[in-house]
Design an enzyme around this catalytic site. Structure first.
Site, PDB file in Angstrom:
ATOM      1  CE  LYS A   1      -4.809   8.722   6.909  1.00 49.35           C
ATOM      2  NZ  LYS A   1      -4.949   7.521   5.968  1.00 49.35           N
TER       3      LYS A   1
ATOM      4  CG  ASP B   1      -8.089   7.910   4.268  1.00 52.44           C
ATOM      5  OD1 ASP B   1      -8.036   7.654   5.678  1.00 52.44           O
ATOM      6  OD2 ASP B   1      -7.096   7.845   3.764  1.00 52.44           O
TER       7      ASP B   1
ATOM      8  CG  ASP C   1      -3.101  -6.046  10.362  1.00 48.85           C
ATOM      9  OD1 ASP C   1      -3.330  -5.910   9.361  1.00 48.85           O
ATOM     10  OD2 ASP C   1      -4.323  -6.634  11.052  1.00 48.85           O
TER      11      ASP C   1
ATOM     12  CG  ASN D   1      -2.026   0.936   1.349  1.00 53.23           C
ATOM     13  OD1 ASN D   1      -1.490   1.984   0.912  1.00 53.23           O
ATOM     14  ND2 ASN D   1      -3.126   0.841   1.761  1.00 53.23           N
TER      15      ASN D   1
ATOM     16  CG  PHE E   1      -5.475   4.288   1.713  1.00 52.05           C
ATOM     17  CD1 PHE E   1      -4.676   5.076   2.320  1.00 52.05           C
ATOM     18  CD2 PHE E   1      -5.645   2.991   2.315  1.00 52.05           C
ATOM     19  CE1 PHE E   1      -4.167   4.866   3.831  1.00 52.05           C
ATOM     20  CE2 PHE E   1      -5.115   2.596   3.734  1.00 52.05           C
ATOM     21  CZ  PHE E   1      -4.385   3.639   4.457  1.00 52.05           C
ATOM     22  N   GLY E   2      -9.118   3.564   1.168  1.00 52.99           N
ATOM     23  CA  GLY E   2      -9.764   2.683   2.170  1.00 52.99           C
ATOM     24  C   GLY E   2     -10.885   3.382   2.723  1.00 52.99           C
TER      25      GLY E   2
HETATM   26  P1  IMP Z   1      -4.990  -3.273   6.427  1.00 56.92           P
HETATM   27  O1  IMP Z   1      -5.237  -4.716   6.710  1.00 56.92           O
HETATM   28  O2  IMP Z   1      -3.988  -2.594   7.695  1.00 56.92           O
HETATM   29  O3  IMP Z   1      -4.492  -3.106   5.139  1.00 56.92           O
HETATM   30  O4  IMP Z   1      -6.022  -2.466   6.969  1.00 56.92           O
HETATM   31  C1  IMP Z   1      -7.444  -2.976   7.057  1.00 56.92           C
HETATM   32  C2  IMP Z   1      -8.431  -2.017   6.133  1.00 56.92           C
HETATM   33  O5  IMP Z   1      -8.936  -0.885   6.747  1.00 56.92           O
HETATM   34  C3  IMP Z   1      -8.102  -1.809   4.720  1.00 56.92           C
HETATM   35  O6  IMP Z   1      -9.242  -2.129   3.661  1.00 56.92           O
HETATM   36  C4  IMP Z   1      -7.702  -0.587   4.514  1.00 56.92           C
HETATM   37  O7  IMP Z   1      -7.758  -0.038   3.200  1.00 56.92           O
HETATM   38  C5  IMP Z   1      -8.419   0.215   5.530  1.00 56.92           C
HETATM   39  N1  IMP Z   1      -7.455   1.229   6.084  1.00 56.92           N
HETATM   40  C6  IMP Z   1      -6.120   1.002   6.896  1.00 56.92           C
HETATM   41  N2  IMP Z   1      -5.929   2.063   7.319  1.00 56.92           N
HETATM   42  C7  IMP Z   1      -6.418   3.012   6.829  1.00 56.92           C
HETATM   43  C8  IMP Z   1      -6.479   4.410   6.979  1.00 56.92           C
HETATM   44  O8  IMP Z   1      -5.531   5.031   7.505  1.00 56.92           O
HETATM   45  N3  IMP Z   1      -7.608   5.284   6.289  1.00 56.92           N
HETATM   46  C9  IMP Z   1      -8.523   4.483   5.852  1.00 56.92           C
HETATM   47  N4  IMP Z   1      -8.639   3.002   5.589  1.00 56.92           N
HETATM   48  C10 IMP Z   1      -7.591   2.423   6.118  1.00 56.92           C
END
Ligand code: IMP
Length: 195
Positions: A173, A153, A72, A16, A150-151
């Site tokens: 952020k 946000d 994570d 990411n 992303f995600g």
């Molecule tokens: P991950 O397993 O750490 O990659 O994150 C779990 C989920 O939360 C993924 O769908 C990411 O896109 C989302 N995510 C993690 N960190 C953020 C963030 O800082 N902002 C928005 N979404 C996040």
């Protein structure tokens, strides 16, 4: 703790680029050099972010034998009794932001928190070391896209801000985010190692 840790490049195992850029911005303030490493990390099923991230860090280290960081994150929504929590990635991939808002259609309590677990592991350590960051906020009523992010946000607004994370640039952020807080903790620990 060995002095060998100092002055090395460390590697953030992630696919990411947004996460990497956020982390790099924090670490650069401490003059810590970080590279992005696209190794395939193992993600075990667990309700504990710490357990998931520790396992991923050990697995990533076994592949590259470099000083490694794994992170994570989880999103915990009060009205959904903490869901999706550590399953945030699967929920994002399946129902996405629109789906999350649908689940919360009737919810008046919009409070949620993001947690980040940053785990560092290197050959000098006996076991991985964890740094946790958290931000309290609200799930917005609508998807509020901005110029970045992303995600989740576009649907997450920290309590002390009027903007969603997606409406902020990285530096803004990082004033609030779970990830920045965890990386600041890591950086302070890393810089405090004795030479
Ligand atoms: P991950 O397993 O750490 O990659 O994150 C779990 C989920 O939360 C993924 O769908 C990411 O896109 C989302 N995510 C993690 N960190 C953020 C963030 O800082 N902002 C928005 N979404 C996040």
């Amino acid at each position: 703790m060995s002095s060998k840790l100092k002055g090395k490049v460390i590697f953030f195992a992630t696919n990411n680029i947004n996460k990497f850029n956020e982390a790099r911005r924090v670490l650069s303030r401490y003059k810590i050099a970080v590279g992005m490493l696209r190794v395939k990390t193992l993600e075990i099923q667990s309700e504990s972010l710490e357990e998931i991230a520790k396992n991923s860090a050990i697995h990533a280290f076994q592949q590259c034998h470099l000083p490694i960081i794994v992170e994570d994150a989880g999103l915990f929504v009060e009205a959904l009794k903490g869901f999706p929590g550590p399953y945030a990635s699967y929920v994002y991939k399946t129902i996405g932001n629109e789906g999350l808002l649908k689940l919360m259609k009737e919810a008046t309590n919009r409070r949620a928190r993001f947690q980040s677990m940053v785990v560092y592991f290197s050959e000098e350590l006996e076991s991985p070391i964890c740094f946790k960051g958290e931000v309290l906020g609200e799930i917005t009523e609508t998807v509020r896209e901005g110029c970045s992010g992303f995600g989740f946000d576009p649907v997450f607004k920290p309590l002390k801000s009027e903007k969603t994370f997606a409406e902020m640039d990285i530096d803004e952020k990082n004033l609030y985010s779970h990830r920045a807080k965890a990386f600041h903790k890591f950086a302070r620990w890393y810089k405090s190692l004795k030479i």
